[in-house]
Enzyme design. Structure first.
Site, short mmCIF file in Angstrom:
data_model
loop_
_atom_site.label_atom_id
_atom_site.label_comp_id
_atom_site.label_asym_id
_atom_site.label_seq_id
_atom_site.Cartn_x
_atom_site.Cartn_y
_atom_site.Cartn_z
N ARG A 102 12.02 -42.28 -13.88
CA ARG A 102 12.61 -41.21 -14.29
C ARG A 102 13.92 -41.56 -15.17
NH1 ARG A 102 14.01 -35.39 -11.48
NH2 ARG A 102 11.91 -35.21 -12.00
N HIS A 129 7.65 -34.42 -19.06
CA HIS A 129 7.52 -34.43 -17.92
C HIS A 129 6.17 -34.27 -17.52
CE1 HIS A 129 8.64 -34.42 -13.66
NE2 HIS A 129 9.19 -32.94 -13.66
N GLN A 132 4.85 -33.16 -13.86
CA GLN A 132 4.83 -31.66 -13.54
C GLN A 132 3.81 -30.87 -14.16
OE1 GLN A 132 7.47 -30.29 -11.43
NE2 GLN A 132 6.04 -28.52 -11.55
N ASP A 219 12.24 -22.55 -17.37
CA ASP A 219 12.85 -23.86 -16.89
C ASP A 219 14.33 -23.49 -16.99
OD1 ASP A 219 13.63 -26.47 -15.84
OD2 ASP A 219 12.92 -27.36 -17.48
N CYS A 259 9.25 -25.05 -12.39
CA CYS A 259 8.90 -26.60 -11.89
C CYS A 259 10.13 -26.81 -10.83
CB CYS A 259 9.14 -27.45 -13.27
SG CYS A 259 10.71 -27.55 -13.89
N ARG A 287 2.39 -31.20 -7.02
CA ARG A 287 2.97 -32.41 -7.41
C ARG A 287 2.38 -33.58 -6.69
NH1 ARG A 287 7.82 -32.49 -10.09
NH2 ARG A 287 7.30 -34.92 -10.39
N1 NVA Z 1 14.36 -29.46 -17.35
C1 NVA Z 1 14.67 -30.14 -16.35
C2 NVA Z 1 13.40 -30.26 -15.49
C3 NVA Z 1 13.99 -30.68 -13.96
C4 NVA Z 1 12.61 -30.98 -13.22
C5 NVA Z 1 15.65 -31.29 -16.39
O1 NVA Z 1 15.22 -32.26 -17.32
O2 NVA Z 1 16.49 -31.32 -15.70
N1 CP Z 2 10.34 -30.53 -10.64
C1 CP Z 2 11.09 -31.76 -10.48
O1 CP Z 2 10.60 -32.82 -11.14
O2 CP Z 2 11.83 -31.66 -9.31
P1 CP Z 2 12.79 -32.87 -8.99
O3 CP Z 2 13.74 -33.02 -9.99
O4 CP Z 2 13.55 -32.38 -7.54
O5 CP Z 2 11.93 -34.14 -8.80
#
Ligand code: NVA
Ligand code: CP
Length: 303
Positions: A102, A129, A132, A219, A259, A287
């Site tokens: 990540r 992502h 997800q 989101d 998500c 997930r």
């Molecule tokens: N768009 C959000 C998704 C989190 C799972 C982010 O990147 O923070």
């Molecule tokens: N939706 C998602 O990826 O959650 P986290 O940021 O908690 O991993």
């Protein structure tokens, strides 16, 4: 399939295969049928951003598959002191069987895949992502018994989720309409891909996007790394919210997906979120199952 880097890389057949395997693994887990498909294997999980769902579902999933997962915070790895990802990839490839990462830049994930010789899984970048979205598609199919022909709408920021949902939903035959404010549209690579689909629309009116929708997604307005823009974004996204007014134009049996984490009264009202908590938390659960399917397809020797 050698890696899972972004939805753009997957064929429709690969997506459906992962969803089918995810359903099977979910069934087996619920019925206590062991599936030690990754016995003795190790997944390294590199995190440069926070996580609840991704970290825990990968770690638990790997354990359920008979393997082991290592949490590697970038702060503690030498990456945090400037060691290039290309070297990290080549070193980790000698010890472990797969890497979930990540991070911010999509190019970092692509570099890992290029320099390492083990499967790389994108656990979220600023661009995409994919884990997800596979879980999201699994959830929609569970509730609606199909994907092809469903009308999805996404309301909000043209971010990693908008990018990946657009590609994933179009690939499985859904109609896709996004409502994003000017200046916050999805990535050009995604818009170029979507341009070939007559069932894709990008509009500015959330109500127009939600009309007759089977599934509504949203989101956060400010993603991880954009905390400094939160105030500016609160103004830009005013009105881009899933609320009763938006739900009144969707189909009466429409699903709502998020998500998570969610910011109540920003992109979604607390009321709509709680009314749709079943599907939103099933989405979070999936997930686990979808990622187990991805790891089996990428890492199990016989696949
Ligand atoms: N768009 C959000 C998704 C989190 C799972 C982010 O990147 O923070
Ligand atoms: N939706 C998602 O990826 O959650 P986290 O940021 O908690 O991993």
């Amino acid at each position: 399939m050698k890696h899972l880097l972004k939805m753009l890389d997957l064929s429709t057949e690969e997506i459906i295969d992962i969803l089918n395997l995810a359903d099977q693994l979910k069934y087996e887990q619920k019925h206590g049928i062991p599936h030690n498909l990754l016995k003795g294997m190790t997944l390294g999980m590199i995190f440069q951003k926070s996580s609840t769902r991704t970290r825990v579902s990968f770690e638990a999933g790997m354990y359920q598959l008979g393997g082991h997962a290592l949490f590697l915070s970038s702060k503690e790895l030498q990456i945090g002191r400037g060691e290039p990802v290309q070297d990290t990839a080549r070193v980790l490839s000698r010890y472990i069987n797969g890497i979930m990462i990540r991070t911010f830049e999509q190019s970092e994930v692509e570099n890992l895949a290029e320099y390492g010789n083990i499967p790389i899984i994108n656990g979220l970048t600023d661009f995409s992502h994919p884990c997800q979205v596979l879980a999201d598609l699994q959830t929609v199919r569970e509730y609606k018994n199909k994907l092809d022909g469903l009308k999805m709408c996404y309301i909000g920021d043209g971010n990693n989720m908008a990018n990946s949902l657009t590609v994933g939903c179009l690939k499985v035959g859904m109609d896709v309409t996004l409502a994003c404010p000017e200046g916050y549209h999805p990535d050009k690579r995604v818009l170029n891909f979507a341009a070939a689909y007559p069932n894709f629309k990008l509009v500015s009116s959330p109500k127009e996007a939600a009309a007759d929708a089977d599934v509504l997604f949203t989101d956060v307005w400010a993603s991880m790394g954009q905390e400094g823009e939160a105030e500016k974004r609160r103004i830009a996204f005013k009105g881009y919210q899933i609320n009763d007014d938006i739900m009144s134009v969707a189909k009466s049996d429409a699903m709502v997906m998020h998500c998570l984490p969610a910011h109540r009264e920003e992109e979604i009202t607390a009321k709509v979120l709680e009314q749709h908590a079943n599907e939103i938390f099933d989405e979070a659960e999936n997930r686990l199952h979808a990622q187990k399917a991805v790891m089996v397809r990428l890492m199990a020797a016989e696949n």
